[in-house]
Design a protein around this motif. Structure first.
Motif, mmCIF file in Angstrom:
data_model
loop_
_atom_site.group_PDB
_atom_site.id
_atom_site.type_symbol
_atom_site.label_atom_id
_atom_site.label_comp_id
_atom_site.label_asym_id
_atom_site.label_seq_id
_atom_site.Cartn_x
_atom_site.Cartn_y
_atom_site.Cartn_z
ATOM 1 N N GLU A 1 -19.668 -5.218 -40.921
ATOM 2 C CA GLU A 1 -19.196 -4.228 -41.882
ATOM 3 C C GLU A 1 -17.881 -3.612 -41.416
ATOM 4 O O GLU A 1 -17.637 -3.467 -40.220
ATOM 5 C CB GLU A 1 -20.233 -3.112 -42.077
ATOM 6 C CG GLU A 1 -20.528 -2.311 -40.827
ATOM 7 C CD GLU A 1 -21.440 -1.110 -41.077
ATOM 8 O OE1 GLU A 1 -21.723 -0.794 -42.247
ATOM 9 O OE2 GLU A 1 -21.843 -0.472 -40.091
ATOM 10 N N LEU A 2 -17.069 -3.237 -42.404
ATOM 11 C CA LEU A 2 -15.817 -2.565 -42.098
ATOM 12 C C LEU A 2 -16.107 -1.132 -41.655
ATOM 13 O O LEU A 2 -16.828 -0.404 -42.323
ATOM 14 C CB LEU A 2 -14.905 -2.557 -43.315
ATOM 15 C CG LEU A 2 -13.560 -1.864 -43.143
ATOM 16 C CD1 LEU A 2 -12.663 -2.626 -42.183
ATOM 17 C CD2 LEU A 2 -12.871 -1.685 -44.493
ATOM 18 N N VAL A 3 -15.525 -0.745 -40.547
ATOM 19 C CA VAL A 3 -15.663 0.617 -40.039
ATOM 20 C C VAL A 3 -14.464 1.464 -40.461
ATOM 21 O O VAL A 3 -14.618 2.567 -40.980
ATOM 22 C CB VAL A 3 -15.783 0.615 -38.508
ATOM 23 C CG1 VAL A 3 -15.828 2.041 -37.974
ATOM 24 C CG2 VAL A 3 -17.012 -0.170 -38.070
ATOM 25 N N ALA A 4 -13.284 0.928 -40.223
ATOM 26 C CA ALA A 4 -12.055 1.653 -40.558
ATOM 27 C C ALA A 4 -10.917 0.661 -40.679
ATOM 28 O O ALA A 4 -10.934 -0.397 -40.054
ATOM 29 C CB ALA A 4 -11.730 2.694 -39.483
ATOM 30 N N ALA A 5 -9.931 1.028 -41.488
ATOM 31 C CA ALA A 5 -8.764 0.176 -41.666
ATOM 32 C C ALA A 5 -7.528 1.041 -41.787
ATOM 33 O O ALA A 5 -7.603 2.216 -42.179
ATOM 34 C CB ALA A 5 -8.915 -0.706 -42.899
ATOM 35 N N TRP B 1 -8.674 -12.305 -35.646
ATOM 36 C CA TRP B 1 -9.808 -11.550 -35.120
ATOM 37 C C TRP B 1 -9.759 -11.487 -33.609
ATOM 38 O O TRP B 1 -9.400 -12.474 -32.957
ATOM 39 C CB TRP B 1 -11.122 -12.201 -35.558
ATOM 40 C CG TRP B 1 -11.379 -12.038 -37.011
ATOM 41 C CD1 TRP B 1 -10.927 -12.836 -38.024
ATOM 42 C CD2 TRP B 1 -12.130 -10.993 -37.639
ATOM 43 N NE1 TRP B 1 -11.354 -12.349 -39.245
ATOM 44 C CE2 TRP B 1 -12.097 -11.224 -39.031
ATOM 45 C CE3 TRP B 1 -12.824 -9.883 -37.153
ATOM 46 C CZ2 TRP B 1 -12.731 -10.377 -39.938
ATOM 47 C CZ3 TRP B 1 -13.456 -9.049 -38.064
ATOM 48 C CH2 TRP B 1 -13.406 -9.300 -39.443
ATOM 49 N N GLY B 2 -10.157 -10.339 -33.078
ATOM 50 C CA GLY B 2 -10.337 -10.205 -31.650
ATOM 51 C C GLY B 2 -11.713 -10.696 -31.246
ATOM 52 O O GLY B 2 -12.527 -11.078 -32.084
ATOM 53 N N GLY C 1 -7.828 -3.574 -39.001
ATOM 54 C CA GLY C 1 -9.103 -2.905 -39.210
ATOM 55 C C GLY C 1 -10.043 -3.110 -38.038
ATOM 56 O O GLY C 1 -9.809 -3.958 -37.173
ATOM 57 N N TRP C 2 -11.065 -2.283 -38.022
ATOM 58 C CA TRP C 2 -12.169 -2.420 -37.067
ATOM 59 C C TRP C 2 -13.431 -2.704 -37.860
ATOM 60 O O TRP C 2 -13.750 -1.988 -38.816
ATOM 61 C CB TRP C 2 -12.354 -1.150 -36.249
ATOM 62 C CG TRP C 2 -11.320 -0.944 -35.193
ATOM 63 C CD1 TRP C 2 -10.194 -0.176 -35.268
ATOM 64 C CD2 TRP C 2 -11.333 -1.515 -33.877
ATOM 65 N NE1 TRP C 2 -9.500 -0.238 -34.091
ATOM 66 C CE2 TRP C 2 -10.180 -1.047 -33.216
ATOM 67 C CE3 TRP C 2 -12.193 -2.356 -33.182
ATOM 68 C CZ2 TRP C 2 -9.859 -1.403 -31.906
ATOM 69 C CZ3 TRP C 2 -11.885 -2.710 -31.893
ATOM 70 C CH2 TRP C 2 -10.724 -2.240 -31.256
ATOM 71 N N TYR C 3 -14.142 -3.740 -37.456
ATOM 72 C CA TYR C 3 -15.432 -4.085 -38.015
ATOM 73 C C TYR C 3 -16.481 -3.914 -36.930
ATOM 74 O O TYR C 3 -16.163 -3.877 -35.739
ATOM 75 C CB TYR C 3 -15.436 -5.538 -38.494
ATOM 76 C CG TYR C 3 -14.824 -5.755 -39.841
ATOM 77 C CD1 TYR C 3 -13.446 -5.783 -40.006
ATOM 78 C CD2 TYR C 3 -15.623 -5.950 -40.960
ATOM 79 C CE1 TYR C 3 -12.879 -5.981 -41.255
ATOM 80 C CE2 TYR C 3 -15.069 -6.165 -42.218
ATOM 81 C CZ TYR C 3 -13.701 -6.175 -42.354
ATOM 82 O OH TYR C 3 -13.145 -6.376 -43.594
ATOM 83 N N ARG C 4 -17.739 -3.874 -37.336
ATOM 84 C CA ARG C 4 -18.822 -3.887 -36.371
ATOM 85 C C ARG C 4 -19.981 -4.703 -36.918
ATOM 86 O O ARG C 4 -20.153 -4.829 -38.133
ATOM 87 C CB ARG C 4 -19.270 -2.474 -36.012
ATOM 88 C CG ARG C 4 -19.956 -1.705 -37.137
ATOM 89 C CD ARG C 4 -20.242 -0.281 -36.697
ATOM 90 N NE ARG C 4 -20.891 0.503 -37.741
ATOM 91 C CZ ARG C 4 -21.122 1.805 -37.657
ATOM 92 N NH1 ARG C 4 -20.748 2.492 -36.563
ATOM 93 N NH2 ARG C 4 -21.719 2.440 -38.652
ATOM 94 N N GLN C 5 -20.746 -5.236 -35.996
ATOM 95 C CA GLN C 5 -21.930 -5.994 -36.380
ATOM 96 C C GLN C 5 -23.060 -5.655 -35.427
ATOM 97 O O GLN C 5 -22.967 -5.898 -34.219
ATOM 98 C CB GLN C 5 -21.654 -7.496 -36.362
ATOM 99 C CG GLN C 5 -22.806 -8.317 -36.916
ATOM 100 C CD GLN C 5 -22.424 -9.754 -37.192
ATOM 101 O OE1 GLN C 5 -21.461 -10.282 -36.634
ATOM 102 N NE2 GLN C 5 -23.159 -10.402 -38.080
ATOM 103 N N CYS D 1 -11.809 -6.068 -33.765
ATOM 104 C CA CYS D 1 -10.592 -5.702 -34.469
ATOM 105 C C CYS D 1 -10.105 -6.912 -35.255
ATOM 106 O O CYS D 1 -10.373 -8.058 -34.889
ATOM 107 C CB CYS D 1 -9.505 -5.195 -33.525
ATOM 108 S SG CYS D 1 -8.919 -6.369 -32.315
ATOM 109 N N ALA D 2 -9.422 -6.631 -36.333
ATOM 110 C CA ALA D 2 -8.941 -7.676 -37.224
ATOM 111 C C ALA D 2 -7.578 -7.295 -37.771
ATOM 112 O O ALA D 2 -7.247 -6.103 -37.852
ATOM 113 C CB ALA D 2 -9.929 -7.885 -38.369
ATOM 114 N N ALA D 3 -6.821 -8.291 -38.147
ATOM 115 C CA ALA D 3 -5.481 -8.043 -38.685
ATOM 116 C C ALA D 3 -5.214 -9.017 -39.834
ATOM 117 O O ALA D 3 -5.762 -10.120 -39.868
ATOM 118 C CB ALA D 3 -4.425 -8.209 -37.595
ATOM 119 N N ARG D 4 -4.407 -8.564 -40.753
ATOM 120 C CA ARG D 4 -4.044 -9.442 -41.853
ATOM 121 C C ARG D 4 -2.551 -9.357 -42.096
ATOM 122 O O ARG D 4 -1.892 -8.391 -41.685
ATOM 123 C CB ARG D 4 -4.824 -9.107 -43.115
ATOM 124 C CG ARG D 4 -4.581 -7.745 -43.728
ATOM 125 C CD ARG D 4 -5.652 -7.407 -44.756
ATOM 126 N NE ARG D 4 -5.716 -8.367 -45.841
ATOM 127 C CZ ARG D 4 -5.548 -8.067 -47.126
ATOM 128 N NH1 ARG D 4 -5.276 -6.827 -47.479
ATOM 129 N NH2 ARG D 4 -5.661 -8.987 -48.060
#
Length: 122
Positions: A45-49, A112-113, A34-38, A94-97
């Motif tokens: 907040e989550l932008v897209a996953a 997390w990136g 996913g992509w988050y932004r702050q 960017c984030a991964a699970r």
């Protein structure tokens, strides 16, 4: 697992940017990403996953403007951002699970990136 985000920058409103996030290390463990932004003073907040199967999910604020995709051969996830607005200004992560399904909660992501700054001028 290491995530390296890139592609941020300064763009005028209405412009486009493409963010990339390259994964390395124990990539076999990565499934959903996913992509988050702050933004300053705001919560992340989550932008897209995107799931391992390619299903996608977007925040209402970016639907129709942003597209998330992944290239499994290159271990990379992308975020194409079009019709950018000043309110899109933020640090993007960017984030991964390890699980295959996406989650809207940042606590559910394992990796997390470092973040990349996106600034949209009016």
């Amino acid at each position: 697992v290491q995530l390296q985000a890139s592609g941020g920058g300064l763009v005028q409103a209405g412009g486009s940017l493409r963010l990339s996030c390259a994964a390395s290390g124990s990539i076999f463990s990565i499934n959903a990403m996913g992509w988050y932004r702050q933004a300053p003073g705001k919560q992340r907040e989550l932008v897209a996953a995107i799931t391992s199967g390619g299903s996608t999910n977007y925040a209402d604020s970016v639907k129709g403007r942003f597209t998330i995709s992944r290239d499994n051969a290159k271990n990379t996830v992308y975020l194409q951002m079009n019709s950018l607005k000043p309110e899109d200004t933020a640090v993007y992560y960017c984030a991964a699970r390890t699980r295959a399904d996406y989650s809207a909660y940042d606590k559910d992501y394992d990796y997390w990136g470092q973040g990349t700054q996106v600034t949209v001028s009016s």
